[in-house]
Design an enzyme around this catalytic site. Structure first.
Site, PDB file in Angstrom:
ATOM      1  N   CYS A  33      30.066  43.156  11.566  1.00 31.21           N
ATOM      2  CA  CYS A  33      30.406  43.109   9.343  1.00 31.21           C
ATOM      3  C   CYS A  33      31.504  44.093   9.198  1.00 31.21           C
ATOM      4  O   CYS A  33      31.611  44.031   7.221  1.00 31.21           O
ATOM      5  CB  CYS A  33      29.320  42.784   8.553  1.00 31.21           C
ATOM      6  SG  CYS A  33      28.084  41.255   9.358  1.00 31.21           S
ATOM      7  N   HIS A  39      35.669  39.325   6.924  1.00 27.94           N
ATOM      8  CA  HIS A  39      34.493  38.025   8.093  1.00 27.94           C
ATOM      9  C   HIS A  39      34.448  37.321   6.325  1.00 27.94           C
ATOM     10  O   HIS A  39      34.179  37.728   5.922  1.00 27.94           O
ATOM     11  CB  HIS A  39      33.629  38.567   8.756  1.00 27.94           C
ATOM     12  CG  HIS A  39      32.833  39.093   7.843  1.00 27.94           C
ATOM     13  ND1 HIS A  39      32.911  40.005   7.847  1.00 27.94           N
ATOM     14  CD2 HIS A  39      31.299  38.297   7.504  1.00 27.94           C
ATOM     15  CE1 HIS A  39      31.777  40.840   6.980  1.00 27.94           C
ATOM     16  NE2 HIS A  39      31.098  39.544   6.821  1.00 27.94           N
ATOM     17  N   HIS A  41      32.439  33.584   4.462  1.00 27.00           N
ATOM     18  CA  HIS A  41      31.138  33.196   4.690  1.00 27.00           C
ATOM     19  C   HIS A  41      30.634  31.564   3.909  1.00 27.00           C
ATOM     20  O   HIS A  41      31.856  31.626   2.755  1.00 27.00           O
ATOM     21  CB  HIS A  41      30.081  33.550   4.448  1.00 27.00           C
ATOM     22  CG  HIS A  41      29.551  34.890   5.051  1.00 27.00           C
ATOM     23  ND1 HIS A  41      28.549  35.111   5.798  1.00 27.00           N
ATOM     24  CD2 HIS A  41      29.515  36.081   4.911  1.00 27.00           C
ATOM     25  CE1 HIS A  41      28.477  36.233   6.821  1.00 27.00           C
ATOM     26  NE2 HIS A  41      29.401  36.571   6.291  1.00 27.00           N
ATOM     27  N   ASP A  79      35.268  32.338  -5.188  1.00 28.45           N
ATOM     28  CA  ASP A  79      35.563  31.013  -4.110  1.00 28.45           C
ATOM     29  C   ASP A  79      37.241  31.663  -3.797  1.00 28.45           C
ATOM     30  O   ASP A  79      37.902  31.699  -4.299  1.00 28.45           O
ATOM     31  CB  ASP A  79      35.732  30.167  -4.676  1.00 28.45           C
ATOM     32  CG  ASP A  79      36.085  28.365  -3.840  1.00 28.45           C
ATOM     33  OD1 ASP A  79      35.346  28.562  -2.633  1.00 28.45           O
ATOM     34  OD2 ASP A  79      36.630  27.395  -4.336  1.00 28.45           O
ATOM     35  N   HIS A  80      36.761  31.837  -2.497  1.00 26.47           N
ATOM     36  CA  HIS A  80      38.563  31.455  -1.555  1.00 26.47           C
ATOM     37  C   HIS A  80      39.518  33.334  -2.251  1.00 26.47           C
ATOM     38  O   HIS A  80      39.871  33.267  -2.105  1.00 26.47           O
ATOM     39  CB  HIS A  80      39.491  30.747  -1.718  1.00 26.47           C
ATOM     40  CG  HIS A  80      39.260  29.159  -0.732  1.00 26.47           C
ATOM     41  ND1 HIS A  80      37.993  28.415  -1.247  1.00 26.47           N
ATOM     42  CD2 HIS A  80      39.508  29.029   1.051  1.00 26.47           C
ATOM     43  CE1 HIS A  80      37.701  28.215  -0.556  1.00 26.47           C
ATOM     44  NE2 HIS A  80      38.626  27.900   0.792  1.00 26.47           N
ATOM     45  N   GLU A 125      23.610  32.932   3.501  1.00 27.99           N
ATOM     46  CA  GLU A 125      24.536  33.539   3.887  1.00 27.99           C
ATOM     47  C   GLU A 125      25.349  32.702   5.480  1.00 27.99           C
ATOM     48  O   GLU A 125      26.527  32.437   5.565  1.00 27.99           O
ATOM     49  CB  GLU A 125      25.229  34.789   4.017  1.00 27.99           C
ATOM     50  CG  GLU A 125      26.193  36.286   4.518  1.00 27.99           C
ATOM     51  CD  GLU A 125      25.642  37.317   5.164  1.00 27.99           C
ATOM     52  OE1 GLU A 125      26.078  37.944   4.749  1.00 27.99           O
ATOM     53  OE2 GLU A 125      25.384  37.212   6.537  1.00 27.99           O
TER      54      GLU A 125
END
Length: 140
Positions: A33, A39, A41, A79-80, A125
Site C-alpha cells: 500500500c 493503488h 480500490h 470517485d475516480h 475497502e
C-alpha cells in the site's frame, strides 16, 4: 427509533505513506500500500441514519434525498480520484480507510434534515476489509 440504510459505491486510488518516514519505514508498515505509483480500490459505502418516522410521509427521511447527499458530498468528490492529491477535504490526512470513513461521516452530518441523525458509516475497502464509524466518542 427507525434506521434507514443507503448503499453506494465509488472507486479511488491512494498511497499509504507517512511523509516523515523513510521509504523503508513506509514499506515495513504499509507494505504494498506504500507503492509510490499508487493503488486503487472499489469502495463500498453503507450509510445508516436514524430517527422517528414522519407521520405525514411515513418516512424517516426521503431516501432520494439521502442518496443525493451521499452522491454530492462523498461519491462525486471521491470517485475516480487520487485521495492523496485530488480531494481537498483529505488534504494533510493519511487516506487510510479509517480516516476516510471519519471524513465521510463529517461530510454527511451537516446535510441531514432536522430530526435525522447519522447512526453509522461502514466503508469496505475490499470484500474482506471494512471500517465502521459511529461518530465522535463522548468524554466521560
Amino acid at each position: 427509533m427507525v434506521y434507514l440504510t443507503r448503499h453506494e459505491f465509488f472507486n479511488a486510488a491512494h498511497r499509504l505513506s507517512n511523509p516523515q518516514w523513510t521509504d523503508a519505514q513506509n514499506e515495513a508498515v504499509f507494505g504494498k500500500c506504500a507503492n509510490a505509483n499508487w493503488h486503487g480500490h472499489n469502495y463500498e459505502l453503507i450509510v445508516t441514519v436514524k430517527g422517528s418516522i414522519n407521520a405525514e410521509t411515513g418516512f424517516l427521511m426521503d431516501v432520494k434525498v439521502l442518496s443525493q447527499i451521499i452522491q454530492q458530498e462523498v461519491c462525486e468528490p471521491l470517485d475516480h480520484k487520487n485521495l492523496n492529491l485530488d480531494v481537498p477535504f483529505l488534504n494533510g490526512i493519511l487516506p487510510s480507510t479509517e480516516n476516510l470513513c471519519i471524513a465521510i461521516w463529517n461530510r454527511i452530518v451537516p446535510h441531514l434534515p432536522a430530526g435525522v441523525s447519522l447512526h453509522g458509516v461502514k466503508l469496505y475497502e475490499t470484500p474482506r476489509i471494512y471500517v465502521e464509524y459511529f461518530g465522535p466518542a463522548l468524554n466521560n
